[in-house]
Design an enzyme around this catalytic site. Structure first.
Site, PDB file in Angstrom:
ATOM      1  N   ARG A   1     -10.276 -11.574   1.867  1.00 38.26           N
ATOM      2  CA  ARG A   1     -11.132 -12.627   1.316  1.00 38.26           C
ATOM      3  C   ARG A   1     -10.452 -13.983   1.378  1.00 38.26           C
ATOM      4  O   ARG A   1     -11.114 -15.012   1.456  1.00 38.26           O
ATOM      5  CB  ARG A   1     -11.548 -12.240  -0.110  1.00 38.26           C
ATOM      6  CG  ARG A   1     -10.404 -12.058  -1.060  1.00 38.26           C
ATOM      7  CD  ARG A   1     -10.796 -11.269  -2.310  1.00 38.26           C
ATOM      8  NE  ARG A   1     -10.902  -9.831  -2.047  1.00 38.26           N
ATOM      9  CZ  ARG A   1     -11.265  -8.929  -2.952  1.00 38.26           C
ATOM     10  NH1 ARG A   1     -11.581  -9.304  -4.174  1.00 38.26           N
ATOM     11  NH2 ARG A   1     -11.336  -7.657  -2.629  1.00 38.26           N
TER      12      ARG A   1
ATOM     13  N   LYS B   1       0.836  -1.201   0.000  1.00 37.27           N
ATOM     14  CA  LYS B   1       0.000   0.000   0.000  1.00 37.27           C
ATOM     15  C   LYS B   1       0.873   1.254   0.000  1.00 37.27           C
ATOM     16  O   LYS B   1       2.001   1.213   0.489  1.00 37.27           O
ATOM     17  CB  LYS B   1      -0.861   0.031   1.276  1.00 37.27           C
ATOM     18  CG  LYS B   1      -1.976  -0.993   1.324  1.00 37.27           C
ATOM     19  CD  LYS B   1      -2.785  -0.842   2.603  1.00 37.27           C
ATOM     20  CE  LYS B   1      -3.902  -1.865   2.675  1.00 37.27           C
ATOM     21  NZ  LYS B   1      -4.935  -1.668   1.645  1.00 37.27           N
TER      22      LYS B   1
END
Ligand code: BES
Ligand code: MN
Ligand code: ZN
Length: 505
Positions: free
Chosen positions: A355, A281
């Protein structure tokens, strides 16, 4: 490492009247409305104050220009009363505009504004006792564990809340106890979120969950990295393997239902820090990723609350915990892993890690044959783009999704139902594996993540996925009963859904 005590909320009492003798370090919180012309500042819900005291408060409020607008706070001194001061909190124009949430937020805003006050009395409880107590306790929250004497608050915070009510019988006491239990659970979730990643890593998080769970009478089991690898939890292992602090899967079971009751599974994302992994990120705001275990925090708090409140249903929580780090042992974009249960996944972006750990946990949770499954996670930045910072998105089985959203709105956490359009599944096609973990398109990121998770929910299980990416963590200023930092969302939603299932199936 020690298990921290965490935030201790104030004690709660109900009383039929203000005390006769003056109380040290005290405040009386009274609701005021502005009336139709918007200029009133009229005290409401005040059978505990005589006309003289009420008149004195109103004269003082008018002299100060207080209008009784929503959450407007005005502090006045009323020598005739046994409290050090009176804090008026605005509720807007009139009674027609109040909901429980109005009372909760007003109470929260009032509690937040108090420092150096130990004893709080309130007549907000005359309007809605449970909402008033809940709002006060949620607003009184503080997180001071990492402050040294240099900057620690010099006061002890609010120590006792007394709700004034004409009815001090047991039903009222039950409502007060329920509000208190809920506020304690929310504080637990907030404490977890606010504990920095230096101190809360998977093994430590699992231990804290275990201590808390066992104290509440839950059956707790922790799978460590060896057990996870042995049993084929490829998603949790894949995400966790870039970190020197190995992953965990915690199972916490509340058995309240016997053979006939409904069974509910809870799953919460517990990424103790999300750097993005090799798909790293940007630095700006990366520290917000300390909140990437907000789903796990709320799920642990909820199952503990279910046990403490002795809900007559079975609730089994699965909490996957991992730290998503870039390193020479980290998974790479392009790696293929096998989720628990056998579905293979091409990891095109290591930052779509939530996920991956959730899919393993969902498959495992479905092995227990639950009737319902609620999963919650700080899953996508797209949640914030679609719904903003305070509105969780809820996806899943149409009917159950709508039920969760409706209940969430009643408790003031305001989750909003979102669809899972069939065509999005095509976006998750992989050229080498059963699925890719991200879509090639920029569109509908929140729904794509929900679509991914749907692949792992067993047939016949009513499920809901609540994306709390922004709502779990308040990076703006405090508001209502919500402080900066961890919010505890969606603990109150999940607990209210459990209560609804316990009552109505
Ligand atoms: N933990 C983040 C989602 C998130 C973003 C939570 C902002 C709170 C605030 C999640 O793991 C993530 O990185 N999601 C990616 C998914 C993308 C790579 C498909 C995102 O939203 O950018
Ligand atoms: Mn991520
Ligand atoms: Zn994440």
């Amino acid at each position: 490492m020690s298990t921290s005590v965490g935030y201790q909320p104030p004690a709660v009492a109900v009383a039929g009247a203000l005390p006769k003798r003056p109380v040290q370090s005290s405040v009386l919180i009274v609701p005021v409305v502005s009336g139709d012309d918007g200029n009133g500042a009229t005290v409401v819900g005040n059978p505990y104050l005589d006309a003289e005291a009420t008149g004195e408060i109103e004269v003082a409020l008018r002299a100060l220009g207080a209008k009784g607008g929503n959450e407007q706070l005005t502090r006045v001194v009323v020598p005739a009363l046994p409290v050090s001061s009176v804090l008026a909190v605005g509720l807007g124009k009139s009674r027609d505009e109040w909901s429980a949430e109005t009372i909760r937020r007003a109470a929260g805003a009032a509690a937040r504004s108090l420092s150096g006050v130990e004893n709080v009395f309130t007549t907000l409880s005359d309007l809605d006792l449970e909402a008033a107590i809940e709002g006060l306790l949620l607003g009184a929250y503080r997180f001071t564990e990492f402050r040294s004497a240099k900057t620690a608050p010099t006061d002890a915070g609010i120590r006792k809340v007394t709700a004034l009510t004409p009815d001090t019988r047991s039903a009222t006491k039950d409502a007060a106890a329920r509000a208190e239990a809920i506020a304690v659970a929310v504080a637990t979730a907030r404490d977890f979120v606010n504990t920095p990643p230096s101190h809360l890593f998977p093994a430590e998080f699992a231990e804290r969950a275990k201590t808390l769970g066992e104290q509440a009478g839950l059956e707790v089991k922790i799978l460590d990295e060896k057990a996870l690898a042995r049993d084929g939890y490829g998603g949790i292992i894949g995400v966790g393997k870039g970190s020197s602090r190995p992953p965990r899967l915690v199972r916490l079971a509340h058995r309240g239902g016997g053979r006939k009751g409904k069974k509910v599974a809870l799953v919460g994302k517990g990424i103790t820090f999300d750097t993005g992994g090799i798909s790293i990120k940007p630095a700006a705001n990366m520290h917000h990723m300390t909140s990437d275990m907000g789903g796990a925090a709320a799920v642990i708090a909820t199952v503990v609350l279910a046990a403490r409140q002795k809900l007559p249903i079975d609730v089994v929580a699965y909490v996957p915990m991992a730290e998503n780090m870039p390193s020479s042992t980290a998974q790479r974009p392009g790696d293929v892993l096998t989720q628990y249960g056998g579905i293979t996944v091409e990891v095109l972006n290591t930052d779509a890690e939530g996920r991956l750990v959730l899919a393993d946990a969902i498959v495992r949770a479905c092995e227990d044959n639950p009737d319902y499954l609620i999963e919650t996670s700080t899953l996508t930045g797209a949640q914030t783009v679609a719904l903003g910072s305070r509105t969780p998105g809820v996806m899943g089985s149409d009917e159950f999704r709508d039920r969760v959203a409706e209940i969430s709105q009643e408790v003031g956490e305001n989750a909003w139902a979102m669809p899972l359009p069939e065509e999005l599944k095509d976006d998750l096609k992989s050229t080498v594996a059963d699925l890719a973990n991200v879509s090639g398109s920029r569109f509908a990121g929140m729904l794509v993540a929900g679509t991914y998770l749907r692949e792992f929910v067993a047939d016949g299980v009513e499920w809901a996925h609540i994306d709390i990416a922004a709502p779990a963590y308040n990076s703006g200023g405090p508001w209502g009963y919500t402080p900066k930092g961890g919010t505890g969302v969606p603990t109150r939603t999940m607990f209210a859904v459990l209560e609804d299932i316990a009552a109505n199936g």
